[in-house]
Write a protein that holds these residues in place. Structure first.
Motif, short mmCIF file in Angstrom:
data_model
loop_
_atom_site.label_atom_id
_atom_site.label_comp_id
_atom_site.label_asym_id
_atom_site.label_seq_id
_atom_site.Cartn_x
_atom_site.Cartn_y
_atom_site.Cartn_z
N GLY A 136 0.81 -1.21 0.00
CA GLY A 136 0.00 0.00 0.00
C GLY A 136 0.84 1.26 0.00
O GLY A 136 0.50 2.25 -0.66
N GLU A 137 1.96 1.23 0.73
CA GLU A 137 2.84 2.40 0.77
C GLU A 137 3.47 2.65 -0.60
O GLU A 137 3.70 3.80 -0.98
CB GLU A 137 3.90 2.24 1.85
N ALA A 138 3.74 1.58 -1.33
CA ALA A 138 4.27 1.75 -2.69
C ALA A 138 3.23 2.43 -3.57
O ALA A 138 3.57 3.31 -4.38
CB ALA A 138 4.68 0.40 -3.27
N TYR A 139 1.97 2.07 -3.41
CA TYR A 139 0.90 2.72 -4.18
C TYR A 139 0.69 4.17 -3.73
O TYR A 139 0.34 5.03 -4.53
CB TYR A 139 -0.38 1.90 -4.15
N ARG A 140 0.89 4.45 -2.44
CA ARG A 140 0.83 5.84 -1.98
C ARG A 140 1.92 6.66 -2.68
O ARG A 140 1.67 7.77 -3.15
CB ARG A 140 1.02 5.93 -0.47
N SER A 141 3.12 6.10 -2.78
CA SER A 141 4.21 6.79 -3.47
C SER A 141 3.87 7.02 -4.93
O SER A 141 4.17 8.08 -5.49
CB SER A 141 5.51 6.00 -3.36
#
Length: 138
Positions: A13-18
């Motif tokens: 999810g953090e990769a998609y936030r980035s």
């Protein structure tokens, strides 16, 4: 505006936030929330947190929930939140899906139509290339 709730395994999810921040110049749009699920988390706790986020994201046109893997814990929790006309879910989150959803959600008003459009973007973003194009040098 349609809200977007992304529920994934841990740091995915953090990769998609980035990715969203990259496309939207550093800011995660207000209509997007990301819930990264840890392997140690209680299923009921995940559902409770996801439900609270979904409620925050409902601007009147519904919430689309995007999950990474069908049948896995994030997906199973999200399935409990699906309510016809209010929340919908797509599995198999990929970058074309995320970009399309984030870009068009602010102006979208019909959850069912929006869900279909985002699904088409996900599918159309998968292209098989099995040979080098003519005129392309290695």
């Amino acid at each position: 505006m349609i809200g977007l709730l992304i529920i994934t395994h841990e740091a995915i999810g953090e990769a998609y936030r980035s990715l969203a921040q990259h496309f939207f110049f550093g800011d995660t749009p207000q209509n997007i929330r990301i819930l990264g699920v840890g392997s140690h988390e209680d299923h009921d706790s995940i559902i409770s947190r996801a439900a609270a986020m979904a409620a925050e994201l409902d601007y009147g046109s519904g919430v689309l929930i995007l999950t990474d893997i069908f049948g896995a814990t994030p997906c199973n929790a999200a399935r409990r939140l699906v309510e016809s006309g209010k929340t919908a879910m797509l599995t198999g989150l990929n970058a074309p899906m995320m970009v399309k959803a984030a870009n068009y959600a602010p102006a979208a008003g019909n959850l069912a139509d929006f869900t279909r459009m985002v699904k088409e973007a996900a599918i159309n973003g998968i292209i098989d290339i099995t040979s080098r194009p003519e005129g392309c040098f290695a």
